[in-house]
Design a protein around this motif. Structure first.
Motif, short mmCIF file in Angstrom:
data_model
loop_
_atom_site.label_atom_id
_atom_site.label_comp_id
_atom_site.label_asym_id
_atom_site.label_seq_id
_atom_site.Cartn_x
_atom_site.Cartn_y
_atom_site.Cartn_z
N THR A 1 -35.69 42.95 37.55
CA THR A 1 -37.05 42.52 37.27
C THR A 1 -37.72 42.00 38.54
N SER A 2 -36.98 41.28 39.35
CA SER A 2 -37.55 40.74 40.60
C SER A 2 -37.98 41.87 41.54
N LYS A 3 -37.25 42.98 41.53
CA LYS A 3 -37.61 44.13 42.37
C LYS A 3 -38.91 44.77 41.87
N ILE A 4 -39.07 44.83 40.57
CA ILE A 4 -40.31 45.37 40.00
C ILE A 4 -41.48 44.48 40.37
N ILE A 5 -41.28 43.16 40.30
CA ILE A 5 -42.33 42.21 40.65
C ILE A 5 -42.73 42.38 42.11
N GLU A 6 -41.75 42.61 42.98
CA GLU A 6 -42.04 42.81 44.40
C GLU A 6 -42.94 44.02 44.64
N LYS A 7 -42.74 45.08 43.88
CA LYS A 7 -43.43 46.34 44.12
C LYS A 7 -44.78 46.44 43.42
N ASP A 8 -44.90 45.79 42.26
CA ASP A 8 -46.09 45.97 41.43
C ASP A 8 -47.04 44.78 41.57
N GLU A 9 -48.17 45.01 42.23
CA GLU A 9 -49.15 43.94 42.46
C GLU A 9 -49.97 43.63 41.21
N ASN A 10 -49.85 44.46 40.18
CA ASN A 10 -50.66 44.26 38.97
C ASN A 10 -50.02 43.28 37.97
N ILE A 11 -48.81 42.86 38.25
CA ILE A 11 -48.15 41.91 37.35
C ILE A 11 -48.68 40.51 37.63
N ASP A 12 -49.29 39.90 36.64
CA ASP A 12 -49.89 38.57 36.78
C ASP A 12 -49.07 37.46 36.14
N VAL A 13 -48.28 37.83 35.11
CA VAL A 13 -47.55 36.83 34.34
C VAL A 13 -46.13 37.33 34.05
N LEU A 14 -45.16 36.45 34.24
CA LEU A 14 -43.79 36.73 33.80
C LEU A 14 -43.43 35.76 32.69
N ILE A 15 -43.07 36.31 31.54
CA ILE A 15 -42.51 35.48 30.46
C ILE A 15 -41.02 35.77 30.42
N GLY A 16 -40.23 34.81 30.84
CA GLY A 16 -38.79 35.00 30.97
C GLY A 16 -38.01 34.16 29.98
N GLN A 17 -37.18 34.81 29.18
CA GLN A 17 -36.29 34.07 28.28
C GLN A 17 -35.38 33.17 29.10
N SER A 18 -35.21 31.94 28.66
CA SER A 18 -34.38 30.99 29.41
C SER A 18 -32.97 31.56 29.61
N LYS A 19 -32.38 31.22 30.72
CA LYS A 19 -31.08 31.71 31.22
C LYS A 19 -31.19 33.05 31.95
N SER A 20 -32.35 33.72 31.88
CA SER A 20 -32.38 35.10 32.37
C SER A 20 -33.44 35.40 33.43
N ALA A 21 -34.23 34.40 33.82
CA ALA A 21 -35.39 34.77 34.65
C ALA A 21 -35.61 33.88 35.87
N LEU A 22 -34.60 33.16 36.33
CA LEU A 22 -34.80 32.23 37.44
C LEU A 22 -35.25 32.94 38.71
N ILE A 23 -34.51 33.96 39.12
CA ILE A 23 -34.83 34.67 40.36
C ILE A 23 -36.18 35.35 40.27
N SER A 24 -36.42 36.01 39.14
CA SER A 24 -37.71 36.68 38.93
C SER A 24 -38.85 35.67 38.88
N GLY A 25 -38.60 34.53 38.27
CA GLY A 25 -39.62 33.48 38.19
C GLY A 25 -40.00 32.95 39.55
N ILE A 26 -39.00 32.70 40.38
CA ILE A 26 -39.28 32.23 41.75
C ILE A 26 -40.06 33.28 42.52
N LYS A 27 -39.70 34.55 42.33
CA LYS A 27 -40.35 35.66 43.04
C LYS A 27 -41.83 35.76 42.66
N ILE A 28 -42.13 35.64 41.38
CA ILE A 28 -43.53 35.79 40.97
C ILE A 28 -44.36 34.58 41.39
N LYS A 29 -43.74 33.40 41.46
CA LYS A 29 -44.47 32.22 41.93
C LYS A 29 -44.78 32.33 43.43
N GLU A 30 -43.89 32.98 44.17
CA GLU A 30 -44.15 33.21 45.59
C GLU A 30 -45.41 34.04 45.79
#
Length: 300
Positions: A1-30
């Motif tokens: 998911t974090s790789k998809i976030i890196e490539k796709d500039e159209n993603i504005d919001v990540l809703i991540g189920q707890s335990k599964s989205a820490l890395i992706s969450g940090i990436k989208i906040k960056e």
């Protein structure tokens, strides 16, 4: 998911189920975008502690939640812009420092799958009680069985629908097949019919975020007896579709069963209340409210 976030500039919001989205969450906040941590149960440490106490009270061994998961969730709570929970009960289990970022959004229900079937009549002879959940200590199944055995009614029946858990051996000794009907897997169409058939649903969970089965049975016209810890307290109060009882209270379950058994008009009233409320508070309503939560945060 974090790789998809890196490539796709159209993603504005990540809703991540707890335990599964820490890395992706940090990436989208960056990328200065929004990270929502969705926790569908109570705070993981509250959950761990209350279940540990319950198993200890029963003389059973409890497999505690792995510290890795606990640490992971702590980091997710800290790093997220919003912590999304399904109930005020769940919100109340979080620390004060998290309260400002918590948003409460009750789950919805599919009213096309769960509805009152007017062709199905509840029995005038038998009093039918439904338990629809995992056969687990967490869901308070032992309190249902205890209350059912002590509930004095000449024509009582308990309908049990739910998967086995690690507590299987504990419950095998308690399930007396007399007056109890244990089901295997049931298709949703047949499940809706069975819910319509029953007079009351009982779920005395020790801990939950929001048990969606409560919405399903209420939508199908079955009043409920639930604990605050199911996460459905606000829903039951607002819809007036049943009773809320304390956790670990067999006597309260029996009292409410007696109340329903003696008052068929109350069953009909609570049945109608639940259906009317959920006609408006369905999944469409849920997503409308989720849009508002996201837009409000983006604009601030």
């Amino acid at each position: 998911t974090s790789k998809i976030i890196e490539k796709d500039e159209n993603i504005d919001v990540l809703i991540g189920q707890s335990k599964s989205a820490l890395i992706s969450g940090i990436k989208i906040k960056e990328k200065k975008k929004l990270y929502i941590c969705e926790r569908t149960s109570s705070h993981i440490e509250f959950q761990n502690n209350i279940l540990n106490d319950e198993y200890k009270n029963l003389g059973l061994k409890y497999k505690k939640i792995n510290n890795w998961y606990i640490d992971r969730e702590r980091q997710e709570y800290e790093n997220s812009n919003i912590i999304l929970v399904p109930s005020n009960f769940a919100k109340g289990t979080f620390n004060k420092e998290h309260q400002k970022k918590i948003k409460v959004l009750e789950f919805g229900v599919n009213t096309e799958n769960f509805f009152r079937n007017k062709n199905i009549k509840k029995s005038d002879e038998y009093f039918d009680i439904l338990y629809l959940a995992q056969k687990s200590v967490r869901k308070g199944f032992h309190y249902v069985l205890d209350a059912f055995k002590k509930f004095k009614h000449p024509k009582k029946r308990l309908h049990i629908i739910g998967s086995e858990t690690v507590d299987k051996n504990f419950f095998e000794k308690k399930i007396d097949m007399e007056n109890m009907v244990v089901y295997g897997h049931i298709q949703q169409t047949k499940l809706n019919d069975l819910i319509n058939f029953c007079h009351v649903y009982v779920l005395p969970s020790i801990e939950d975020g929001f048990a969606t089965t409560i919405l399903q049975v209420a939508s199908a016209g079955c009043p409920v007896i639930v604990t605050e810890n199911t996460g459905s307290g606000d829903f039951v109060r607002n819809s007036r579709c049943g009773f809320i009882i304390p956790i670990r209270d067999t006597r309260s379950i029996i009292d409410k069963l007696e109340c329903f058994a003696e008052n068929k008009k109350l069953i009909e009233e609570f049945s109608n209340n639940g259906q009317t409320y959920l006609d408006q508070h369905n999944w469409n309503y849920y997503f409308d409210q989720l849009d508002k939560i996201v837009e409000e945060k983006k604009n601030n």
